[in-house]
Write an enzyme that holds these catalytic residues in place. Structure first.
Site, PDB file in Angstrom:
ATOM      1  N   GLU A  75       4.110  54.436  13.648  1.00 18.83           N
ATOM      2  CA  GLU A  75       4.408  55.378  14.740  1.00 18.83           C
ATOM      3  C   GLU A  75       3.129  55.858  15.415  1.00 18.83           C
ATOM      4  OE1 GLU A  75       7.421  56.152  16.047  1.00 18.83           O
ATOM      5  OE2 GLU A  75       8.173  54.608  14.704  1.00 18.83           O
ATOM      6  N   ASP A  89       5.595  51.062  16.975  1.00 14.41           N
ATOM      7  CA  ASP A  89       6.121  51.105  15.607  1.00 14.41           C
ATOM      8  C   ASP A  89       5.024  50.997  14.559  1.00 14.41           C
ATOM      9  OD1 ASP A  89       8.755  51.373  16.474  1.00 14.41           O
ATOM     10  OD2 ASP A  89       9.164  49.222  16.372  1.00 14.41           O
ATOM     11  N   TRP A 103       9.478  46.496  16.257  1.00 17.61           N
ATOM     12  CA  TRP A 103      10.689  45.918  15.664  1.00 17.61           C
ATOM     13  C   TRP A 103      11.857  46.414  16.494  1.00 17.61           C
ATOM     14  CZ3 TRP A 103      11.235  43.174  10.895  1.00 17.61           C
ATOM     15  CH2 TRP A 103      12.563  42.901  10.563  1.00 17.61           C
ATOM     16  N   GLU A 104      12.599  45.515  17.081  1.00 17.06           N
ATOM     17  CA  GLU A 104      13.683  45.901  17.979  1.00 17.06           C
ATOM     18  C   GLU A 104      14.844  46.520  17.224  1.00 17.06           C
ATOM     19  OE1 GLU A 104      15.412  47.272  20.698  1.00 17.06           O
ATOM     20  OE2 GLU A 104      13.676  46.128  21.342  1.00 17.06           O
TER      21      GLU A 104
END
Length: 181
Positions: A75, A89, A103-104
């Site tokens: 993050e 991410d 990461w979707e």
């Protein structure tokens, strides 16, 4: 969890041939291979029900592996020298630059935003490289409704490949479950 395809979407300069990419690629591949589902089980299995699996617990397992085994930061707030499109991410520092990892977990619009965020980082020379993980169309029906997936994003690859950057790298990893489990 297994990787069924890897695509170098943008590769300008020598990063793709570097030992840095070899290390990053191995760490990403290892983190993905370590994902088990449901948590606490010895392997990755999917509930073979339409929309029967959330993507956030799957993503979380990868993020924990990147952080705990390989030292990635999660993050990450990034300074783009303009209004920020949001946190990344995971990131890894390489020679005073960042490698970004997404990461979707959202719909196809979210997939576009993720790629645009990474391309903006390449354009602004904030990122040396970046990677996105997407499910395949084969895994898609079992995940959260309308999750972005590789086949749905692929028609737009030429748009991102047309971006002119001095140096940078963007890869896409496509993941699936093992249907035999």
């Amino acid at each position: 969890m297994k990787i069924v395809q890897e695509v170098s979407l943008i590769s300008v300069g020598s990063f793709e041939e570097s030992s840095d990419w070899s290390i990053v690629r191995t760490e990403i591949r290892d983190a993905i291979s370590l994902i088990v589902h449901p948590p606490g089980t010895p392997c990755f299995t999917i509930n073979p029900t339409k929309h029967g699996n959330g993507v956030k617990p799957i993503k979380e397992a990868c993020m924990i592996a990147l952080r705990d085994r390989f030292g990635w930061k999660l993050e990450t707030s990034v300074n783009y020298a303009t209004k920020s499109p949001g946190k990344v991410d995971a990131t890894k520092i390489i020679d005073n630059y960042l490698f970004a990892f997404e990461w979707e977990t959202g719909n196809i619009s979210s997939s576009h935003r993720a790629v645009n965020k990474m391309v903006l980082g390449l354009l602004r020379r904030v990122f040396l490289g970046a990677a996105l993980v997407l499910p395949s169309r084969r895994l898609y029906p079992y995940l959260t409704d309308r999750i972005g997936n590789y086949e749905e994003l692929e028609p737009y690859f030429d748009v991102w490949r047309a971006v002119r950057i001095e140096e940078g790298f963007l890869a896409i990893f496509v993941i699936e479950h093992d249907p035999n489990r």
